[in-house]
Scaffold this motif. Structure first.
Motif, PDB file in Angstrom:
ATOM      1  N   GLY A  18       0.797  -1.213   0.000  1.00 40.65           N
ATOM      2  CA  GLY A  18       0.000   0.000   0.000  1.00 40.65           C
ATOM      3  C   GLY A  18       0.837   1.274   0.000  1.00 40.65           C
ATOM      4  N   ASN A  19       0.144   2.402   0.235  1.00 36.56           N
ATOM      5  CA  ASN A  19       0.763   3.705   0.015  1.00 36.56           C
ATOM      6  C   ASN A  19       0.771   4.647   1.195  1.00 36.56           C
ATOM      7  OD1 ASN A  19       1.260   3.292  -2.866  1.00 36.56           O
ATOM      8  ND2 ASN A  19      -0.976   3.352  -3.069  1.00 36.56           N
ATOM      9  N   ARG A  20      -0.015   4.347   2.254  1.00 36.52           N
ATOM     10  CA  ARG A  20      -0.088   5.348   3.312  1.00 36.52           C
ATOM     11  C   ARG A  20      -0.451   4.725   4.651  1.00 36.52           C
ATOM     12  NH1 ARG A  20      -5.619   8.135   4.100  1.00 36.52           N
ATOM     13  NH2 ARG A  20      -4.236   9.454   5.300  1.00 36.52           N
ATOM     14  N   ILE A  21      -0.130   5.502   5.723  1.00 37.74           N
ATOM     15  CA  ILE A  21      -0.533   5.172   7.087  1.00 37.74           C
ATOM     16  C   ILE A  21      -1.735   6.045   7.447  1.00 37.74           C
ATOM     17  CG2 ILE A  21       0.174   5.383   9.514  1.00 37.74           C
ATOM     18  CD1 ILE A  21       3.009   4.677   8.614  1.00 37.74           C
ATOM     19  N   GLY A  22      -2.699   5.476   8.152  1.00 36.79           N
ATOM     20  CA  GLY A  22      -3.887   6.211   8.544  1.00 36.79           C
ATOM     21  C   GLY A  22      -3.575   7.313   9.551  1.00 36.79           C
ATOM     22  N   ILE A  23      -4.400   8.348   9.533  1.00 40.94           N
ATOM     23  CA  ILE A  23      -4.243   9.515  10.397  1.00 40.94           C
ATOM     24  C   ILE A  23      -5.590   9.832  11.034  1.00 40.94           C
ATOM     25  CG2 ILE A  23      -3.769  12.026  10.430  1.00 40.94           C
ATOM     26  CD1 ILE A  23      -1.945  11.583   7.995  1.00 40.94           C
ATOM     27  N   TYR A  24      -5.555  10.336  12.270  1.00 45.19           N
ATOM     28  CA  TYR A  24      -6.759  10.981  12.785  1.00 45.19           C
ATOM     29  C   TYR A  24      -6.369  12.224  13.571  1.00 45.19           C
ATOM     30  CZ  TYR A  24      -6.282   8.788  17.500  1.00 45.19           C
ATOM     31  OH  TYR A  24      -5.859   8.386  18.739  1.00 45.19           O
ATOM     32  N   TYR A  25      -7.272  13.179  13.560  1.00 45.44           N
ATOM     33  CA  TYR A  25      -7.070  14.459  14.232  1.00 45.44           C
ATOM     34  C   TYR A  25      -8.011  14.506  15.445  1.00 45.44           C
ATOM     35  CZ  TYR A  25      -5.038  15.655   9.711  1.00 45.44           C
ATOM     36  OH  TYR A  25      -4.276  15.664   8.556  1.00 45.44           O
ATOM     37  N   LEU A  26      -7.469  14.857  16.591  1.00 42.00           N
ATOM     38  CA  LEU A  26      -8.273  14.939  17.804  1.00 42.00           C
ATOM     39  C   LEU A  26      -7.842  16.164  18.602  1.00 42.00           C
ATOM     40  CD1 LEU A  26     -10.439  13.549  19.584  1.00 42.00           C
ATOM     41  CD2 LEU A  26      -8.567  12.415  20.778  1.00 42.00           C
ATOM     42  N   THR A  27      -8.760  17.105  18.753  1.00 34.79           N
ATOM     43  CA  THR A  27      -8.447  18.337  19.480  1.00 34.79           C
ATOM     44  C   THR A  27      -7.958  18.018  20.889  1.00 34.79           C
ATOM     45  OG1 THR A  27     -10.116  19.517  18.202  1.00 34.79           O
ATOM     46  CG2 THR A  27      -9.382  20.543  20.255  1.00 34.79           C
ATOM     47  N   LYS A  28      -6.952  18.710  21.328  1.00 37.97           N
ATOM     48  CA  LYS A  28      -6.317  18.454  22.618  1.00 37.97           C
ATOM     49  C   LYS A  28      -7.343  18.427  23.752  1.00 37.97           C
ATOM     50  CE  LYS A  28      -2.660  20.160  25.685  1.00 37.97           C
ATOM     51  NZ  LYS A  28      -1.642  21.207  25.901  1.00 37.97           N
ATOM     52  N   GLY A  29      -7.274  17.379  24.555  1.00 40.51           N
ATOM     53  CA  GLY A  29      -8.134  17.261  25.725  1.00 40.51           C
ATOM     54  C   GLY A  29      -9.494  16.665  25.449  1.00 40.51           C
ATOM     55  N   LYS A  30      -9.821  16.411  24.182  1.00 39.70           N
ATOM     56  CA  LYS A  30     -11.142  15.890  23.847  1.00 39.70           C
ATOM     57  C   LYS A  30     -11.128  14.369  23.824  1.00 39.70           C
ATOM     58  CE  LYS A  30     -12.887  19.988  23.335  1.00 39.70           C
ATOM     59  NZ  LYS A  30     -13.841  20.529  24.325  1.00 39.70           N
ATOM     60  N   ASP A  31     -12.333  13.806  23.846  1.00 37.56           N
ATOM     61  CA  ASP A  31     -12.496  12.358  23.867  1.00 37.56           C
ATOM     62  C   ASP A  31     -12.639  11.829  22.444  1.00 37.56           C
ATOM     63  OD1 ASP A  31     -14.418   9.802  24.168  1.00 37.56           O
ATOM     64  OD2 ASP A  31     -13.281  10.092  26.014  1.00 37.56           O
ATOM     65  N   LEU A  32     -12.319  10.551  22.257  1.00 38.68           N
ATOM     66  CA  LEU A  32     -12.432   9.950  20.926  1.00 38.68           C
ATOM     67  C   LEU A  32     -13.870   9.923  20.410  1.00 38.68           C
ATOM     68  CD1 LEU A  32      -9.916   6.982  21.176  1.00 38.68           C
ATOM     69  CD2 LEU A  32      -9.793   8.892  19.604  1.00 38.68           C
ATOM     70  N   LYS A  33     -14.841  10.036  21.294  1.00 41.37           N
ATOM     71  CA  LYS A  33     -16.239  10.038  20.868  1.00 41.37           C
ATOM     72  C   LYS A  33     -16.748  11.455  20.612  1.00 41.37           C
ATOM     73  CE  LYS A  33     -17.099   5.848  23.578  1.00 41.37           C
ATOM     74  NZ  LYS A  33     -15.737   5.757  24.122  1.00 41.37           N
ATOM     75  N   HIS A  34     -15.870  12.450  20.794  1.00 45.26           N
ATOM     76  CA  HIS A  34     -16.248  13.852  20.679  1.00 45.26           C
ATOM     77  C   HIS A  34     -16.293  14.282  19.218  1.00 45.26           C
ATOM     78  CE1 HIS A  34     -15.956  18.240  21.293  1.00 45.26           C
ATOM     79  NE2 HIS A  34     -16.474  18.004  22.475  1.00 45.26           N
ATOM     80  N   ASP A  35     -17.037  15.361  18.947  1.00 44.92           N
ATOM     81  CA  ASP A  35     -17.149  15.868  17.578  1.00 44.92           C
ATOM     82  C   ASP A  35     -15.821  16.366  17.020  1.00 44.92           C
ATOM     83  OD1 ASP A  35     -19.816  15.313  17.420  1.00 44.92           O
ATOM     84  OD2 ASP A  35     -20.495  17.321  17.968  1.00 44.92           O
ATOM     85  N   ALA A  36     -14.837  16.602  17.899  1.00 42.71           N
ATOM     86  CA  ALA A  36     -13.547  17.111  17.446  1.00 42.71           C
ATOM     87  C   ALA A  36     -12.685  16.033  16.812  1.00 42.71           C
ATOM     88  CB  ALA A  36     -12.803  17.747  18.616  1.00 42.71           C
ATOM     89  N   LEU A  37     -13.215  14.843  16.640  1.00 51.07           N
ATOM     90  CA  LEU A  37     -12.484  13.734  16.023  1.00 51.07           C
ATOM     91  C   LEU A  37     -12.701  13.733  14.519  1.00 51.07           C
ATOM     92  CD1 LEU A  37     -10.995  10.968  16.069  1.00 51.07           C
ATOM     93  CD2 LEU A  37     -13.218   9.913  16.524  1.00 51.07           C
ATOM     94  N   ILE A  38     -11.596  13.734  13.771  1.00 53.63           N
ATOM     95  CA  ILE A  38     -11.648  13.674  12.301  1.00 53.63           C
ATOM     96  C   ILE A  38     -10.747  12.539  11.834  1.00 53.63           C
ATOM     97  CG2 ILE A  38     -11.208  14.904  10.146  1.00 53.63           C
ATOM     98  CD1 ILE A  38     -11.471  17.530  11.770  1.00 53.63           C
ATOM     99  N   TYR A  39     -11.305  11.606  11.069  1.00 56.11           N
ATOM    100  CA  TYR A  39     -10.514  10.502  10.535  1.00 56.11           C
ATOM    101  C   TYR A  39     -10.008  10.808   9.137  1.00 56.11           C
ATOM    102  CZ  TYR A  39     -11.958   7.239  14.226  1.00 56.11           C
ATOM    103  OH  TYR A  39     -12.150   6.600  15.422  1.00 56.11           O
ATOM    104  N   ASP A  40      -8.793  10.351   8.857  1.00 49.89           N
ATOM    105  CA  ASP A  40      -8.215  10.386   7.515  1.00 49.89           C
ATOM    106  C   ASP A  40      -7.539   9.030   7.301  1.00 49.89           C
ATOM    107  OD1 ASP A  40      -7.091  10.980   5.090  1.00 49.89           O
ATOM    108  OD2 ASP A  40      -5.582  12.348   5.885  1.00 49.89           O
ATOM    109  N   ARG A  41      -8.375   8.010   7.133  1.00 46.72           N
ATOM    110  CA  ARG A  41      -7.883   6.633   7.108  1.00 46.72           C
ATOM    111  C   ARG A  41      -8.212   5.897   5.807  1.00 46.72           C
ATOM    112  NH1 ARG A  41      -9.515   4.449  13.122  1.00 46.72           N
ATOM    113  NH2 ARG A  41      -8.612   2.536  12.284  1.00 46.72           N
TER     114      ARG A  41
END
Length: 346
Positions: free
Chosen positions: A93-116
């Motif tokens: 393959g070509n890439r490793i997955g990424i996710y963005y999570l605003t500091k201090g927030k939970d993984l279930k929070h709206d501040a979670l953005i996946y780039d996978r």
């Protein structure tokens, strides 16, 4: 029924199976744009387990998929220095997955953005992996419900891996991590997870995850009760129904973490050999990061069973390890066994 205490796990390693991820951490106020600084961490639920076990001197192997390039080589070298055996890693393959999570927030929070999408792990397909080779020297196989949430083909790879591990008599554990933003390929968790759970010796999560993933209904209107005794009673009932529905399952663990009014209350439970155990309850109003607490609890369970601790001792170790993870910025714990034991004794 064979119990986990009957197994000689020390004849083999623990293999953690899952997607490696880069966690990018913007601050909530957007100062990273002015400072040109964007912190990151290397993680993924299963890698967090592998890292903890390696730190605690349990032979720890890690299966993931990565592209064969210089950055992957740097990551592998980093993990090997932490005593994680990366020999099972599959390169394509070509890439490793990424996710963005605003500091201090939970993984279930709206501040979670996946780039996978289209990551090396997401592009795995059945028939690619030589499971006899990957599982050689392995006595324990761990995965989480995050993997089959990615796509149907990855769910099929999970099933393929579980069938191969089960055929070899390898102990299997699952963390019922629920990520609503990942279940986007037309399947509900209950369409997928029950088929995978039937291979598992240990099922860890909480009563709500068991309902969402396995259809083990939460009985009664307890969602807003806030009463520990009611939650533990429901954890016992849920655990008993899981064991009845999945005969291979020998232990069920539940975690309870409540974040109301800025204070965190944390306690857990373990159902094993027909007996129900609950942990010491921890409290704090200051944390560093919520990421990885459940992974650390899972690692603590594996550590305890691997070393043939008693059920209550297993539970207290896992609970203390997970609670202390709240004060660590990285995805995986950095606390030693002695430091965790000091928490228990304190």
């Amino acid at each position: 029924m064979d119990y986990l205490s009957d197994k000689n796990f020390k004849e083999g390693a623990v293999l953690s199976f899952g997607e490696i991820l880069l966690r990018i951490v913007p601050d909530a106020d957007g100062e990273w744009l002015n400072d040109n600084v964007l912190p990151f961490f290397i993680g993924g639920a299963e890698l967090n387990v592998a890292n903890a076990l390696a730190l605690w001197d349990v032979p720890s192997k890690y299966f993931t998929a990565m592209p064969e390039n210089g950055m992957s080589a740097q990551i592998v070298n980093y993990l090997e220095k932490k005593n994680v055996d990366t020999s099972p890693v599959y390169y394509h393959g070509n890439r490793i997955g990424i996710y963005y999570l605003t500091k201090g927030k939970d993984l279930k929070h709206d501040a979670l953005i996946y780039d996978r999408a289209n990551s090396a792990f997401a592009d795995l397909k059945p028939g690619m992996i030589n499971w006899d080779k990957v599982l050689d020297g392995v006595s324990w196989f761990h995965f989480s419900a995050i993997c089959p949430a990615i796509s149907q083909q990855v769910a099929d790879v999970c099933l393929e891996a579980l069938q191969a591990a089960s055929a070899k008599g390898i102990t299997i554990s699952v963390d019922l991590n629920y990520r609503s933003k990942l279940w986007q390929y037309g399947k509900h968790p209950q369409d997928v997870m029950p088929e995978l759970a039937k291979y598992c010796d240990i099922i860890m999560g909480n009563i709500w995850a068991a309902e969402q993933m396995l259809g083990i209904e939460v009985l009664g209107d307890i969602h807003e009760s806030g009463q520990k005794s009611i939650y533990l009673k429901e954890a016992l009932s849920s655990s008993q129904r899981i064991v009845a529905q999945y005969p291979k399952c020998k232990a069920v663990a539940n975690t309870f973490r409540f974040d109301a009014t800025g204070d965190i209350d944390y306690y857990t439970a373990l159902y094993y050999k027909g007996e129900f155990h609950s942990s010491h309850e921890y409290h704090t109003n200051e944390i560093v990061a919520k990421v990885g607490t459940g992974d650390c609890f899972m690692a603590g369970l594996i550590y305890g069973f691997y070393n043939h601790f008693g059920a209550q001792e297993i539970l207290e170790f896992a609970t203390a390890a997970a609670f202390q993870k709240l004060f660590i910025a990285s995805d995986a714990t950095t606390q030693t066994v002695q430091e965790i034991n000091n928490t228990i004794q304190g």
